[in-house]
Motif scaffolding. Structure first.
Motif, PDB file in Angstrom:
ATOM      1  N   ALA A 141       0.834  -1.204   0.000  1.00  0.00           N
ATOM      2  CA  ALA A 141       0.000   0.000   0.000  1.00  0.00           C
ATOM      3  C   ALA A 141       0.871   1.257   0.000  1.00  0.00           C
ATOM      4  CB  ALA A 141      -0.916  -0.005   1.211  1.00  0.00           C
ATOM      5  N   ASP A 142       2.084   1.172   0.647  1.00  0.00           N
ATOM      6  CA  ASP A 142       2.931   2.370   0.700  1.00  0.00           C
ATOM      7  C   ASP A 142       3.764   2.538  -0.561  1.00  0.00           C
ATOM      8  OD1 ASP A 142       4.847   0.456   0.860  1.00  0.00           O
ATOM      9  OD2 ASP A 142       5.611   1.027   2.845  1.00  0.00           O
ATOM     10  N   GLY A 143       3.543   1.676  -1.563  1.00  0.00           N
ATOM     11  CA  GLY A 143       4.209   1.872  -2.852  1.00  0.00           C
ATOM     12  C   GLY A 143       5.495   1.073  -3.008  1.00  0.00           C
ATOM     13  N   THR A 144       5.996   0.416  -1.935  1.00  0.00           N
ATOM     14  CA  THR A 144       7.233  -0.363  -2.054  1.00  0.00           C
ATOM     15  C   THR A 144       6.995  -1.509  -3.026  1.00  0.00           C
ATOM     16  OG1 THR A 144       7.376   0.002   0.309  1.00  0.00           O
ATOM     17  CG2 THR A 144       9.085  -1.388  -0.686  1.00  0.00           C
ATOM     18  N   ARG A 145       7.960  -1.675  -3.965  1.00  0.00           N
ATOM     19  CA  ARG A 145       7.791  -2.710  -4.965  1.00  0.00           C
ATOM     20  C   ARG A 145       8.527  -3.960  -4.497  1.00  0.00           C
ATOM     21  NH1 ARG A 145      10.551  -3.326  -9.896  1.00  0.00           N
ATOM     22  NH2 ARG A 145       9.326  -4.516 -11.410  1.00  0.00           N
TER      23      ARG A 145
END
Ligand code: ADP
Length: 488
Positions: A141-145
């Motif tokens: 959700a925080d964008g970390t891939r």
């Protein structure tokens, strides 16, 4: 520094800047590129083998629901032991059923990006997997891939082993740059260098060729070949230098010629009265003069003429060099013309000439009263001098446009059309044979200088010989702000 070196240096600077910008742009570009996921996939595949061993699962073995439940219970420990994030996800519904990090709650939606990737054969063999593992990425959700290697379980479910997607490092980027790009860039720079050197040599040799022509011409002029001209060739800038050189040379020659003419005129005009002074005084001394008194009179007149000439020459030289200090005060040309006219009326009367003055008070011009009086005096005395007895002179002053105009017209001997343009030249006299009473030929030159110094214009007009002449002087009105309010 020679032109060639300068050009070459400027090209080098340009080349270096371009290269530097390119290198920087390439590095930024490489930095923005994602790192190849291969290494991570392979590492995860190796971990997968241990996970399978730990969980007691057989890959592709279709576990029972009970086995699955046990698996879910043991997975957190397995994840911790293998230092890896483990998820169970359903590829069809794109939902998470288990997450060892507990970032995704059970049943949470996940977007899985699958990627077609094949493990190297040696690794596949050593892993001993029955089904093909899947590969791909997803985001928290925080964008970390995260990158994952997935082992399929029951139906569409799979166990995903995940690690954060590796980030680009400067060391990596620089290594890639050195490996892939440094060589072609250096080659391009070398080609640029050669082209720059050739261009610099070509342009500088072209330019120095035309400049050499200029130098040669200047040296030729200095060495006494004044008619040398430079051909107008080369780029426009060089052509305009050549044109300026030719113009300057022509003007210098003109100035020299008029200087020589002037000297010849001066010596000739000084010589005539000196010769007659010498002749008549010799005659008096020898007792050969029939009428010594009239001889002395002639000597006196010639000496007076010499005196006038020297004064006028000094005036003219000072006027022309701009060293004549002239006042700038308000002058009423109407009043001034009337005063001068009345003073000269006696001279006119002596020759039975009628002098008609039509001059009222006029708006002021900015100028030097004495010099302007000299202008009026010169014009009116010429009119008296060149008008036979019984003739007429009309003097008129009035406003014309943004200035005042003075006209002096006479019914005298007039001026031939070919003499008209030359009467303002120094020493020019239309009729040279006029005995000791004749003028110096400097009066109108001085008059013109004074008028021009006042920002004015002077012109002459004559219908022809013996039909009178008209001199017209125009002077601009004083701008009230620029003139000190002082009475002339
Ligand atoms: P000068 O001392 O000879 O009068 P100027 O410079 O005053 O010298 O005049 C130049 C020449 O212009 C005169 O020699 C004369 O030939 C001609 N000139 C000037 N004023 C008149 C005039 N009013 N009428 C006819 N000729 C004139």
């Amino acid at each position: 520094m020679t032109l060639r070196t300068r050009l070459l240096l400027s090209y080098l600077v340009l080349l270096s800047i371009t290269l530097a910008v390119m290198v920087l742009a390439l590095i930024v570009f490489l930095f923005a590129q994602p790192v190849a996921p291969d290494a991570t996939y392979e590492q995860l595949a190796t971990i997968a083998r241990d996970v399978i061993a730990d969980s007691g699962l057989r890959d592709g073995s279709r576990p029972t629901l009970a086995e699955l439940r046990d698996l879910r219970l043991s997975l957190p420990q397995i994840a911790a032991d293998n230092e890896v994030r483990i998820l169970i996800a359903n590829f069809a519904t794109q939902t998470v059923n288990f997450d060892s990090d507990q970032t995704f709650t059970d049943g949470a939606a996940i977007t899985i990006d699958s990627e077609v990737y094949t493990l190297p054969t040696y690794l596949r063999r050593s892993l001993g997997l029955l089904s093909e593992p899947s590969f791909g990425s997803f985001r928290d959700a925080d964008g970390t891939r995260w990158l994952f290697t997935g082992l399929s379980l029951l139906r569409d479910n799979a166990v995903l082993l995940a690690e954060p997607a590796p980030r680009q490092t400067l060391a990596n980027v620089l290594a890639t740059f050195r490996r892939e790009l440094a060589r072609p860039l250096i080659q391009a720079a070398f080609i640029g260098l050669v082209v720059a050197a050739l261009l610099a040599a070509w342009i500088s040799s072209n330019l120095s060729r035309v400049l050499a022509r200029l130098v040669k011409a200047a040296e030729a002029v200095a060495a006494g070949a004044p008619d040398t001209t430079v051909p107008l060739q080369g780029p426009p800038e060089v052509r305009s230098v050549a044109a300026a050189f030719n113009r300057m040379n022509a003007e210098v020659q003109d100035a020299q010629r008029s200087q020589q003419d002037f000297l010849i005129n001066v010596s000739h005009d000084l010589k005539t009265p000196l010769t007659s002074i010498q002749g008549y005084s010799q005659a008096i001394m020898d007792g050969a003069a029939r009428d010594p008194a009239s001889a002395a009179q002639i000597i006196h007149e010639e000496a007076g003429r010499l005196n006038r000439m020297v004064t006028e020459l000094t005036d003219l030289a000072r006027l022309q060099s701009g060293r004549f200090s002239m006042q700038s005060v308000p002058v009423d040309l109407g009043q001034l013309a009337r005063a001068v006219g009345e003073r000269l009326a006696i001279l006119a009367q002596e020759k039975y000439i009628t002098l008609n003055i039509e001059a009222a008070s006029l708006p002021p011009v900015a100028g030097d009263g004495d010099r302007l009086a000299q202008v009026v005096t010169n014009l009116v005395s010429n009119a008296i001098k060149y008008t036979p007895a019984g003739g007429k002179i009309w003097m008129k002053a009035g406003v014309n446009g943004s200035g005042v105009e003075l006209t002096v017209r006479d019914s005298g001997i007039g001026i031939a059309p070919q003499d008209l343009p030359r009467v303002f030249e120094r020493f020019y006299q239309a009729d040279k044979a006029r005995g000791p009473q004749r003028g110096t030929g400097l009066g109108l030159a001085i008059t013109q200088e004074i008028v021009q110094a006042h920002g004015g214009k002077i012109s002459v007009n004559s219908p022809g010989q013996n039909q009178g002449s008209t001199f017209t002087v125009w002077l601009p009105l004083a701008q009230s702000s620029t003139v000190t309010r002082r009475k002339a």
